[in-house]
Design a protein around this motif. Structure first.
Motif, PDB file in Angstrom:
ATOM      1  N   PHE A  95       0.811  -1.204   0.118  1.00  0.00           N
ATOM      2  CA  PHE A  95       0.198   0.069   0.120  1.00  0.00           C
ATOM      3  C   PHE A  95       0.765   1.394   0.063  1.00  0.00           C
ATOM      4  O   PHE A  95       1.720   1.361   0.895  1.00  0.00           O
ATOM      5  N   ARG A  96       0.763   1.991  -1.005  1.00  0.00           N
ATOM      6  CA  ARG A  96       1.626   3.204  -0.988  1.00  0.00           C
ATOM      7  C   ARG A  96       0.696   4.510  -0.667  1.00  0.00           C
ATOM      8  O   ARG A  96      -0.566   4.789  -1.166  1.00  0.00           O
ATOM      9  N   SER A  97       1.400   5.689  -0.097  1.00  0.00           N
ATOM     10  CA  SER A  97       0.983   6.776   0.276  1.00  0.00           C
ATOM     11  C   SER A  97       1.612   8.032   0.186  1.00  0.00           C
ATOM     12  O   SER A  97       2.903   7.888   0.294  1.00  0.00           O
ATOM     13  N   LEU A  98       1.116   9.004  -0.159  1.00  0.00           N
ATOM     14  CA  LEU A  98       1.882  10.150  -0.143  1.00  0.00           C
ATOM     15  C   LEU A  98       1.598  11.257   0.832  1.00  0.00           C
ATOM     16  O   LEU A  98       0.469  11.498   1.055  1.00  0.00           O
ATOM     17  N   LEU A  99       2.414  11.819   1.734  1.00  0.00           N
ATOM     18  CA  LEU A  99       1.925  12.451   2.924  1.00  0.00           C
ATOM     19  C   LEU A  99       2.753  14.090   2.786  1.00  0.00           C
ATOM     20  O   LEU A  99       4.192  13.851   2.215  1.00  0.00           O
ATOM     21  N   GLN A 100       2.351  15.065   2.869  1.00  0.00           N
ATOM     22  CA  GLN A 100       2.833  16.441   3.064  1.00  0.00           C
ATOM     23  C   GLN A 100       3.171  17.082   4.516  1.00  0.00           C
ATOM     24  O   GLN A 100       1.949  16.865   5.064  1.00  0.00           O
TER      25      GLN A 100
END
Length: 102
Positions: A95-100
């Motif tokens: 599972f991939r996610s991008l966070l800022q």
């Protein structure tokens, strides 16, 4: 400029867990870092008891722009995914996610 975290959560089969950790530390993470896209990384094991025959890990890559993430996805991601699949076929879920940073 805020920090961008490209997080990959992996559920890896317990039978190949130690082999996978060695491969991640010696081959995969160094290969991702060699792209020059990310300026730091962290590798964590999630602290819970596995109930499905797998163990969860988080591999975190840090960069300073979405443009760099897009560059990684365009130039390098497919080869890294293929290498991962070739090495641990059917032994994982990702599972991939991008966070800022805020």
């Amino acid at each position: 400029m805020s920090m961008i975290l490209y997080n990959i959560t992996v559920n890896i089969d317990q039978e190949v867990e130690q082999q996978w950790i060695k491969w991640m530390k010696e081959e995969h993470i160094p290969s991702v870092m060699a792209t020059g896209i990310f300026n730091d990384n962290k590798f964590f094991k999630l602290m819970h008891e596995p109930h499905d025959g797998g163990v969860n890990y988080s591999i975190q890559y840090f960069t300073d722009s979405m443009e760099k993430v897009y560059e990684y996805q365009t130039k390098f991601l497919q080869a890294h995914q293929e290498d991962f699949q070739k090495s641990f076929k059917d032994r994982y879920a990702i599972f991939r996610s991008l966070l800022q940073e805020v």
